[in-house]
Design a protein around this motif. Sequence first.
Motif, PDB file in Angstrom:
ATOM      1  N   TRP A   1      -0.161 -13.057  10.261  1.00  0.00           N
ATOM      2  CA  TRP A   1      -0.098 -12.348   8.866  1.00  0.00           C
ATOM      3  C   TRP A   1      -0.980 -11.128   8.855  1.00  0.00           C
ATOM      4  CZ3 TRP A   1       1.623 -15.682   4.118  1.00  0.00           C
ATOM      5  CH2 TRP A   1       2.652 -16.556   4.719  1.00  0.00           C
ATOM      6  N   PHE A   2      -2.285 -11.501   9.177  1.00  0.00           N
ATOM      7  CA  PHE A   2      -3.270 -10.440   9.034  1.00  0.00           C
ATOM      8  C   PHE A   2      -2.726  -8.974   9.695  1.00  0.00           C
ATOM      9  CE2 PHE A   2      -7.374  -8.361   9.496  1.00  0.00           C
ATOM     10  CZ  PHE A   2      -8.047  -8.544   8.404  1.00  0.00           C
ATOM     11  N   ASP A   3      -2.328  -9.193  10.940  1.00  0.00           N
ATOM     12  CA  ASP A   3      -1.989  -7.921  11.679  1.00  0.00           C
ATOM     13  C   ASP A   3      -0.889  -7.323  11.037  1.00  0.00           C
ATOM     14  OD1 ASP A   3      -3.982  -8.471  13.581  1.00  0.00           O
ATOM     15  OD2 ASP A   3      -2.864  -9.557  14.836  1.00  0.00           O
ATOM     16  N   LEU A   4       0.043  -8.083  10.538  1.00  0.00           N
ATOM     17  CA  LEU A   4       1.405  -7.713   9.954  1.00  0.00           C
ATOM     18  C   LEU A   4       1.167  -6.859   8.683  1.00  0.00           C
ATOM     19  CD1 LEU A   4       3.809 -10.888  10.000  1.00  0.00           C
ATOM     20  CD2 LEU A   4       3.984  -8.568  11.289  1.00  0.00           C
ATOM     21  N   LEU A   5       0.018  -6.994   7.991  1.00  0.00           N
ATOM     22  CA  LEU A   5      -0.253  -6.624   6.854  1.00  0.00           C
ATOM     23  C   LEU A   5      -0.802  -4.889   7.174  1.00  0.00           C
ATOM     24  CD1 LEU A   5      -2.017  -9.234   4.633  1.00  0.00           C
ATOM     25  CD2 LEU A   5       0.317  -8.065   4.210  1.00  0.00           C
ATOM     26  N   GLN A   6      -1.167  -4.890   8.272  1.00  0.00           N
ATOM     27  CA  GLN A   6      -1.740  -3.551   8.930  1.00  0.00           C
ATOM     28  C   GLN A   6      -0.805  -2.586   8.960  1.00  0.00           C
ATOM     29  OE1 GLN A   6      -5.210  -3.570   8.429  1.00  0.00           O
ATOM     30  NE2 GLN A   6      -5.018  -5.704   8.170  1.00  0.00           N
ATOM     31  N   GLN A   7       0.450  -2.977   9.408  1.00  0.00           N
ATOM     32  CA  GLN A   7       1.571  -2.140   9.681  1.00  0.00           C
ATOM     33  C   GLN A   7       2.511  -1.821   8.624  1.00  0.00           C
ATOM     34  OE1 GLN A   7       3.807  -4.046  13.129  1.00  0.00           O
ATOM     35  NE2 GLN A   7       1.937  -4.884  14.030  1.00  0.00           N
ATOM     36  N   THR A   8       1.933  -0.779   7.921  1.00  0.00           N
ATOM     37  CA  THR A   8       2.540  -0.445   6.665  1.00  0.00           C
ATOM     38  C   THR A   8       3.908   0.047   6.788  1.00  0.00           C
ATOM     39  OG1 THR A   8       1.789   1.869   6.882  1.00  0.00           O
ATOM     40  CG2 THR A   8       0.459   0.151   5.654  1.00  0.00           C
ATOM     41  N   GLU A   9       4.439   0.444   7.828  1.00  0.00           N
ATOM     42  CA  GLU A   9       5.928   0.936   8.002  1.00  0.00           C
ATOM     43  C   GLU A   9       6.842  -0.319   7.865  1.00  0.00           C
ATOM     44  OE1 GLU A   9       4.360  -0.166  11.886  1.00  0.00           O
ATOM     45  OE2 GLU A   9       3.573   0.893  10.286  1.00  0.00           O
ATOM     46  N   LEU A  10       6.220  -1.654   8.243  1.00  0.00           N
ATOM     47  CA  LEU A  10       7.412  -2.654   8.012  1.00  0.00           C
ATOM     48  C   LEU A  10       7.212  -3.484   6.860  1.00  0.00           C
ATOM     49  CD1 LEU A  10       6.283  -4.141  11.522  1.00  0.00           C
ATOM     50  CD2 LEU A  10       8.213  -2.788  11.110  1.00  0.00           C
ATOM     51  N   LEU A  11       6.477  -3.059   5.809  1.00  0.00           N
ATOM     52  CA  LEU A  11       5.980  -3.739   4.763  1.00  0.00           C
ATOM     53  C   LEU A  11       6.730  -3.379   3.416  1.00  0.00           C
ATOM     54  CD1 LEU A  11       2.290  -4.105   5.024  1.00  0.00           C
ATOM     55  CD2 LEU A  11       3.951  -5.810   5.639  1.00  0.00           C
ATOM     56  N   ALA A  12       7.054  -4.336   2.641  1.00  0.00           N
ATOM     57  CA  ALA A  12       7.752  -4.293   1.373  1.00  0.00           C
ATOM     58  C   ALA A  12       6.793  -3.440   0.328  1.00  0.00           C
ATOM     59  CB  ALA A  12       8.024  -5.338   0.606  1.00  0.00           C
ATOM     60  N   THR A  13       7.343  -2.732  -0.897  1.00  0.00           N
ATOM     61  CA  THR A  13       6.372  -1.836  -1.519  1.00  0.00           C
ATOM     62  C   THR A  13       5.037  -2.812  -2.040  1.00  0.00           C
ATOM     63  OG1 THR A  13       8.132  -0.625  -2.378  1.00  0.00           O
ATOM     64  CG2 THR A  13       6.121  -0.455  -3.605  1.00  0.00           C
ATOM     65  N   ASP A  14       5.280  -4.126  -2.490  1.00  0.00           N
ATOM     66  CA  ASP A  14       4.243  -4.770  -2.958  1.00  0.00           C
ATOM     67  C   ASP A  14       3.032  -5.326  -1.976  1.00  0.00           C
ATOM     68  OD1 ASP A  14       5.885  -6.437  -1.777  1.00  0.00           O
ATOM     69  OD2 ASP A  14       6.080  -7.865  -3.608  1.00  0.00           O
ATOM     70  N   LEU A  15       3.401  -4.881  -0.766  1.00  0.00           N
ATOM     71  CA  LEU A  15       2.513  -5.384   0.427  1.00  0.00           C
ATOM     72  C   LEU A  15       1.720  -4.336   0.803  1.00  0.00           C
ATOM     73  CD1 LEU A  15       4.602  -7.931   2.218  1.00  0.00           C
ATOM     74  CD2 LEU A  15       2.890  -8.505   0.570  1.00  0.00           C
ATOM     75  N   ILE A  16       2.202  -2.965   0.471  1.00  0.00           N
ATOM     76  CA  ILE A  16       1.594  -1.813   1.027  1.00  0.00           C
ATOM     77  C   ILE A  16       0.379  -1.594   0.701  1.00  0.00           C
ATOM     78  CG2 ILE A  16       1.617   0.609   1.186  1.00  0.00           C
ATOM     79  CD1 ILE A  16       4.449   0.479   1.463  1.00  0.00           C
ATOM     80  N   GLY A  17      -0.697  -1.497   1.214  1.00  0.00           N
ATOM     81  CA  GLY A  17      -2.275  -1.353   0.757  1.00  0.00           C
ATOM     82  C   GLY A  17      -3.074  -2.477   0.963  1.00  0.00           C
ATOM     83  N   LEU A  18      -2.471  -3.640   0.998  1.00  0.00           N
ATOM     84  CA  LEU A  18      -3.372  -4.962   1.113  1.00  0.00           C
ATOM     85  C   LEU A  18      -4.076  -4.829   2.442  1.00  0.00           C
ATOM     86  CD1 LEU A  18      -1.077  -7.713  -0.418  1.00  0.00           C
ATOM     87  CD2 LEU A  18      -2.489  -6.155  -1.603  1.00  0.00           C
ATOM     88  N   GLY A  19      -3.465  -4.447   3.421  1.00  0.00           N
ATOM     89  CA  GLY A  19      -4.059  -4.386   4.866  1.00  0.00           C
ATOM     90  C   GLY A  19      -5.362  -3.716   4.828  1.00  0.00           C
ATOM     91  N   ALA A  20      -5.366  -2.701   4.009  1.00  0.00           N
ATOM     92  CA  ALA A  20      -6.755  -1.738   4.072  1.00  0.00           C
ATOM     93  C   ALA A  20      -7.882  -2.394   3.382  1.00  0.00           C
ATOM     94  CB  ALA A  20      -6.146  -0.376   3.404  1.00  0.00           C
ATOM     95  N   ILE A  21      -7.379  -3.074   2.171  1.00  0.00           N
ATOM     96  CA  ILE A  21      -8.349  -3.853   1.552  1.00  0.00           C
ATOM     97  C   ILE A  21      -9.021  -4.950   2.371  1.00  0.00           C
ATOM     98  CG2 ILE A  21      -8.750  -5.185  -0.668  1.00  0.00           C
ATOM     99  CD1 ILE A  21      -6.412  -3.783  -1.984  1.00  0.00           C
ATOM    100  N   LEU A  22      -8.189  -5.621   2.868  1.00  0.00           N
ATOM    101  CA  LEU A  22      -8.719  -6.875   3.796  1.00  0.00           C
ATOM    102  C   LEU A  22      -9.320  -6.279   5.080  1.00  0.00           C
ATOM    103  CD1 LEU A  22      -5.407  -9.031   3.834  1.00  0.00           C
ATOM    104  CD2 LEU A  22      -7.449  -9.514   2.651  1.00  0.00           C
ATOM    105  N   MET A  23      -9.020  -5.116   5.452  1.00  0.00           N
ATOM    106  CA  MET A  23      -9.958  -4.710   6.599  1.00  0.00           C
ATOM    107  C   MET A  23     -11.402  -4.079   6.300  1.00  0.00           C
ATOM    108  SD  MET A  23      -8.501  -4.834   9.745  1.00  0.00           S
ATOM    109  CE  MET A  23      -9.839  -3.550  10.575  1.00  0.00           C
ATOM    110  N   ARG A  24     -11.366  -3.486   4.904  1.00  0.00           N
ATOM    111  CA  ARG A  24     -12.654  -3.124   4.602  1.00  0.00           C
ATOM    112  C   ARG A  24     -13.285  -4.436   4.066  1.00  0.00           C
ATOM    113  NH1 ARG A  24     -10.605  -0.258   0.832  1.00  0.00           N
ATOM    114  NH2 ARG A  24     -10.613  -1.521  -1.044  1.00  0.00           N
ATOM    115  N   TRP A  25     -12.920  -5.588   3.616  1.00  0.00           N
ATOM    116  CA  TRP A  25     -13.669  -6.524   3.366  1.00  0.00           C
ATOM    117  C   TRP A  25     -13.991  -7.330   4.936  1.00  0.00           C
ATOM    118  CZ3 TRP A  25     -10.329  -9.177  -1.269  1.00  0.00           C
ATOM    119  CH2 TRP A  25     -10.381  -8.321  -2.080  1.00  0.00           C
TER     120      TRP A  25
END
Length: 652
Positions: free
Chosen positions: A223-247
């Motif tokens: 899931w962590f890797d999927l959240l980095q692939q913004t082109e595959l994500l629904a609108t409510d999931l976009i941006g979460l990967g960047a936050i998690l990577m920063r943390w």
Amino acid sequence: KQSIYRFRRAEPQIFRAAQAFVRDGLGGDLLACDHTRRNAPEVIEAVNSVMAQAASADGYDGFRAHTTDSRGPGAVVRLQPIARTEKPTTPADALWRDSLTTPRELPEETLRTHEARQATAWIAAQVAAGARPEKMMILSRKRSGLLPMQEALRALHIPAQIGEKTGLIERCEVQDIVALVDALCSPRHDLSLARVLRSPLFALDDSALVALALMQRERALPWFDLLQQTELLATDLIGLGAILMRWKGWVDALPPHDALQRIYDDGDVLARFAAAAPLTQRSAVLANLRALLSVAMELDGGRYLTPYRFVRLMKAGGTLVPATLDASAVRLLTIHGAKGLEADTVLLLDTDTPERAAESMGVLIDWPGASRAPERFVFLLSESRPSACAAGLLASEQQARRREELNALYVAMTRARSTLAVSSIVPHRDAGASWWQRLSVTATEVARTMPPVGIDAGLRPTHATPADGNFNLPTLPQLPQLPVTSPVPASGAGPTSPSDDPAARRIGLAMHRLLEWGGAVSTAQCAAVAREFALSPAEAQQAADLARRIFTGDGAWAWVPERLGWQGNEVEMLHDGQLLRLDRLVQRIDAGNEGHWWVLDYKSAFTPALQPGLLARMQQYRAAVQQAYPGATVQAAFLTGQGGVVRVPTSA
């Protein structure tokens, strides 16, 4: 009569040996007190009846009839037993259920839930009749029986607090943060990440998690890797990967405490969890999250702690939640934890419990108090089939257990000052001389109680389904419009109406937040309130100026520790069935004001005293504090954004 700690190897015979030593060896006198000032006559009458019957039928020696100095009214009542339903012919596990929407309920848990709901309805009726929640105590044999009771009370908006030690990792908010660290240091832990995404940190719904799970099945990626692939994500999931990577960068590079502190600040963690928590739990949730930061500093000295070890140590348990006390809450305790305490009203849960079954793989110890060492130490395979040499020792052990069971009943009953209530679930087998059977003879049965109007009327939706199968969404009642004043406008004109200027209300809320934090208003605090209340830099500066004027104005004494005996922000009080929230409550101890209480309300308006609604609310605040401290002097005043103090008259 109060020795109830044999499970911790407490040995009552030591008291008997000490008595004999003082009386026989030292020629002393043995004194006993059977007179109390605590319990109402009705409660003492029940104690005498139950214990006298135990003395004649169960060999409960040493008990003498008690007397009381209390002359207040009392009562001993019993709630209707919770009936057991017939077991379904089809096992529950064999029936299909949607695990996302339908929880799995075990029969015993369901019965405990029913008992908790009935007991809560009875308590709510007492509160509606004028009883105060903080004067009530609910006792259970085991701590697990208190959890359904706590949830049922909170559902009716009655504050409740389990007063005994609880592991920090048992709290949901702490589990969420530990799961976050676990997911950041081990990105393939999808279950931990799912908990984080569902928590108040991101507040995703089940449909978003299902979409991620389906995507993982298709892509075979964590899931962590999927959240980095913004082109595959629904609108409510976009941006979460960047936050998690920063943390994750902070967790990888910094000690756990420093990484958590940055995550708390960057993700506005405390505010998110506070917003998600019910009002009655908010202070405890915030205290637990702050305690987690302290634990991260203490484990392994903080600097030598790795994120992975932090997760493992937290999950291992052993760290307790901070001691927080809600002075207006119903106390939930085990009988052992209630020893030495008292309350006006005491409710005993699950009193019709059968005697515990014969144990196996146990130990028997025969150690007379006068001996330097045990005379016998027996490993017992099964109490139902003891060896001949251990039969007598086992009989003595079982007699001691029955004695301690009666001691626990004595302790539970004598906690009640005026009202003792008992609740029960119909046992699955004959309970013999259970507490319920002993008490039901002297207790008066009360009718099955429903939650009274005024406690949760209009707040609890109905789940009944009409006969035609149609579903109607329930509508909540409209909340009354509270008077809100606006801050000082930039021009010399009078204040504008909040309904005409939504920004004014947000500036006022930001001012309250800055005053709640206390101390000098810093640049970081200005940035925090601007982010929380969506303020422009100019609006944030306006809120900061208002807060500074109050801090440094005529009411500045309210933040001087040397002049205060007690102080609190956002103080919650229950008065006339309403939950009130005071901006600030302080007790002055300086010369001429010793013991005076001051109710302080922050207002950005020029003349709050000219608004009848605000004056009426302040009169209500003052009445609540006066009720809590009947003999004290209670003053009330507005602290205005111009630095003034506007006293509220003693009568409206």
